[in-house]
Write a protein that holds these residues in place. Structure first.
Motif, PDB file in Angstrom:
ATOM      1  N   SER A 126       0.849  -1.184   0.000  1.00 32.96           N
ATOM      2  CA  SER A 126       0.000   0.000   0.000  1.00 32.96           C
ATOM      3  C   SER A 126       0.889   1.240   0.000  1.00 32.96           C
ATOM      4  CB  SER A 126      -0.909   0.008   1.234  1.00 32.96           C
ATOM      5  OG  SER A 126      -0.127   0.097   2.418  1.00 32.96           O
ATOM      6  N   HIS A 127       0.323   2.377  -0.352  1.00 29.22           N
ATOM      7  CA  HIS A 127       1.103   3.613  -0.426  1.00 29.22           C
ATOM      8  C   HIS A 127       1.129   4.361   0.903  1.00 29.22           C
ATOM      9  CE1 HIS A 127       1.937   3.458  -4.698  1.00 29.22           C
ATOM     10  NE2 HIS A 127       0.677   3.133  -4.922  1.00 29.22           N
ATOM     11  N   ALA A 128       0.669   3.726   1.967  1.00 30.31           N
ATOM     12  CA  ALA A 128       0.650   4.378   3.281  1.00 30.31           C
ATOM     13  C   ALA A 128       2.052   4.772   3.713  1.00 30.31           C
ATOM     14  CB  ALA A 128       0.032   3.450   4.320  1.00 30.31           C
ATOM     15  N   GLN A 129       2.159   5.948   4.322  1.00 31.14           N
ATOM     16  CA  GLN A 129       3.437   6.405   4.833  1.00 31.14           C
ATOM     17  C   GLN A 129       3.865   5.603   6.057  1.00 31.14           C
ATOM     18  OE1 GLN A 129       5.325   9.253   3.487  1.00 31.14           O
ATOM     19  NE2 GLN A 129       4.004   8.595   1.817  1.00 31.14           N
ATOM     20  N   CYS A 130       2.908   4.972   6.722  1.00 33.30           N
ATOM     21  CA  CYS A 130       3.174   4.228   7.948  1.00 33.30           C
ATOM     22  C   CYS A 130       2.187   3.063   8.025  1.00 33.30           C
ATOM     23  CB  CYS A 130       3.017   5.159   9.150  1.00 33.30           C
ATOM     24  SG  CYS A 130       3.357   4.402  10.731  1.00 33.30           S
ATOM     25  N   HIS A 131       2.610   1.954   8.648  1.00 36.57           N
ATOM     26  CA  HIS A 131       1.770   0.760   8.773  1.00 36.57           C
ATOM     27  C   HIS A 131       1.295   0.277   7.401  1.00 36.57           C
ATOM     28  CE1 HIS A 131       2.031   1.005  13.037  1.00 36.57           C
ATOM     29  NE2 HIS A 131       1.365   2.143  13.123  1.00 36.57           N
ATOM     30  N   GLU A 132       2.217   0.274   6.458  1.00 41.36           N
ATOM     31  CA  GLU A 132       1.950  -0.257   5.123  1.00 41.36           C
ATOM     32  C   GLU A 132       1.794  -1.777   5.189  1.00 41.36           C
ATOM     33  OE1 GLU A 132       5.785  -1.567   6.069  1.00 41.36           O
ATOM     34  OE2 GLU A 132       4.817   0.363   6.429  1.00 41.36           O
ATOM     35  N   LYS A 133       1.127  -2.354   4.209  1.00 40.09           N
ATOM     36  CA  LYS A 133       1.057  -3.801   4.109  1.00 40.09           C
ATOM     37  C   LYS A 133       0.872  -4.201   2.656  1.00 40.09           C
ATOM     38  CE  LYS A 133      -3.947  -4.337   4.880  1.00 40.09           C
ATOM     39  NZ  LYS A 133      -4.972  -5.005   5.711  1.00 40.09           N
ATOM     40  N   VAL A 134       1.174  -5.444   2.368  1.00 37.09           N
ATOM     41  CA  VAL A 134       0.969  -5.956   1.022  1.00 37.09           C
ATOM     42  C   VAL A 134      -0.540  -6.066   0.794  1.00 37.09           C
ATOM     43  CG1 VAL A 134       1.356  -7.890  -0.541  1.00 37.09           C
ATOM     44  CG2 VAL A 134       3.146  -7.218   1.076  1.00 37.09           C
ATOM     45  N   GLU A 135      -1.020  -5.447  -0.261  1.00 33.64           N
ATOM     46  CA  GLU A 135      -2.446  -5.452  -0.579  1.00 33.64           C
ATOM     47  C   GLU A 135      -2.765  -6.698  -1.398  1.00 33.64           C
ATOM     48  OE1 GLU A 135      -3.738  -0.845  -0.636  1.00 33.64           O
ATOM     49  OE2 GLU A 135      -2.579  -1.468  -2.383  1.00 33.64           O
ATOM     50  N   SER A 136      -3.483  -7.622  -0.786  1.00 32.35           N
ATOM     51  CA  SER A 136      -3.715  -8.926  -1.406  1.00 32.35           C
ATOM     52  C   SER A 136      -5.085  -9.460  -1.037  1.00 32.35           C
ATOM     53  CB  SER A 136      -2.636  -9.911  -0.945  1.00 32.35           C
ATOM     54  OG  SER A 136      -2.956 -11.228  -1.311  1.00 32.35           O
ATOM     55  N   THR A 137      -5.698 -10.184  -1.963  1.00 30.57           N
ATOM     56  CA  THR A 137      -6.949 -10.894  -1.683  1.00 30.57           C
ATOM     57  C   THR A 137      -6.748 -12.405  -1.727  1.00 30.57           C
ATOM     58  OG1 THR A 137      -7.585 -10.753  -4.020  1.00 30.57           O
ATOM     59  CG2 THR A 137      -8.391  -9.021  -2.561  1.00 30.57           C
ATOM     60  N   ALA A 138      -5.598 -12.840  -2.244  1.00 26.67           N
ATOM     61  CA  ALA A 138      -5.307 -14.280  -2.344  1.00 26.67           C
ATOM     62  C   ALA A 138      -4.111 -14.596  -1.455  1.00 26.67           C
ATOM     63  CB  ALA A 138      -5.035 -14.666  -3.796  1.00 26.67           C
ATOM     64  N   HIS A 139      -4.325 -14.489  -0.129  1.00 31.00           N
ATOM     65  CA  HIS A 139      -3.227 -14.710   0.792  1.00 31.00           C
ATOM     66  C   HIS A 139      -3.560 -15.821   1.783  1.00 31.00           C
ATOM     67  CE1 HIS A 139      -5.819 -11.507   2.507  1.00 31.00           C
ATOM     68  NE2 HIS A 139      -5.688 -12.212   3.612  1.00 31.00           N
ATOM     69  N   THR A 140      -2.523 -16.341   2.398  1.00 33.73           N
ATOM     70  CA  THR A 140      -2.691 -17.355   3.438  1.00 33.73           C
ATOM     71  C   THR A 140      -1.656 -17.108   4.524  1.00 33.73           C
ATOM     72  OG1 THR A 140      -2.907 -19.755   3.838  1.00 33.73           O
ATOM     73  CG2 THR A 140      -1.090 -19.043   2.409  1.00 33.73           C
TER      74      THR A 140
END
Length: 253
Positions: free
Chosen positions: A142-156
């Motif tokens: 994600s483009h967040a300046q802080c507390h970013e995370k991988v943007e995914s719908t197919a995760h485990t």
């Protein structure tokens, strides 16, 4: 055989970077380090250990990591923070994955957060699932300046672990809490998120009850109570600072 690019962003991480990179080399074919103009030995250590180091003034956590993703050679990327390292079970799990035929684009791990060199097994600190292994051809941060995370719908989520040397002491925790709450407020002000005068208190109280009662902080003694209290303060400040921006068009760091 899996081909994986390791990715780490750094700024004055000489204390941690060696152990981090040594754990990544257990499963990675290359390691990319994006350094934000460190003044210590971070770059020298990373270069010594065979990482490809690129200098880039800090863009914010999400943009900085995406900048690093663009320098990765392989489709699959394993991203660690400099104060993290893979534990043996995570290394075994990664080696056992068939990433070529994976139905997922992202894998999360359980994170062991250490405080005073002690693993905190309560509050929201465990299990703290973090997405670290992902297919860069399908997902990004994600483009967040802080507390970013991988943007995914197919995760485990895997059951294996990453070790995280999160905070040195309460002073360090308070410093980062202040920093992260400011960045949260700035990010959400940009997104035009509106909050009420009740939002800081309600979120702060909710965070304390969740961490201390529902997440087991009550069973972790002094650290469990204090971490629950500081998590509540962090939640309160995020919304108080966002409210400050909405009311007064400014926030103090």
């Amino acid at each position: 055989m899996n081909k994986i690019s390791g990715l780490v962003i750094t700024y004055n991480e000489a204390k941690h970077i060696r152990a981090c990179l040594e754990s990544l080399w257990q499963v990675c074919d290359e390691i990319i380090v994006i350094d934000s103009l460190s003044s210590d030995d971070t770059v020298a250590i990373a270069t010594e250990l065979g990482a490809k180091v690129y200098s880039q003034a800090f863009l914010g956590y999400g943009p900085q990591k995406n900048y690093g993703v663009d320098h990765c050679q392989h489709a699959w990327v394993l991203s660690l923070d400099a104060d993290e390292r893979l534990e043996a079970d995570a290394i075994s799990d990664i080696k056992a994955l068939d990433l070529t035929n994976s139905p997922y684009d992202t894998y999360a791990f359980r994170r062991k957060n250490l405080f005073h060199d002690k693993w905190i097994r309560c509050t929201s600190w465990y299990p703290d699932h973090v997405r670290r292994l992902f297919n860069r051809e399908k997902v990004r941060f994600s483009h967040a300046q802080c507390h970013e995370k991988v943007e995914s719908t197919a995760h485990t989520a895997l059951k294996s672990h990453i070790r995280h040397y999160s905070y040195t002491n309460y002073h360090d925790m308070l410093h980062k809490l202040n920093k992260y709450s400011t960045q949260y407020a700035l990010d959400n002000a940009t997104n035009q998120r509106r909050v009420s005068v009740w939002s800081p208190s309600l979120h702060g109280l909710g965070a304390f009850l969740k961490n201390y009662l529902l997440k087991g902080g009550i069973g972790c003694g002094f650290d469990g109570f204090t971490i629950s209290l500081l998590n509540a303060l962090g939640s309160y400040l995020k919304y108080a600072k966002l409210l400050e921006i909405q009311r007064y068009k400014g926030v103090q760091s």
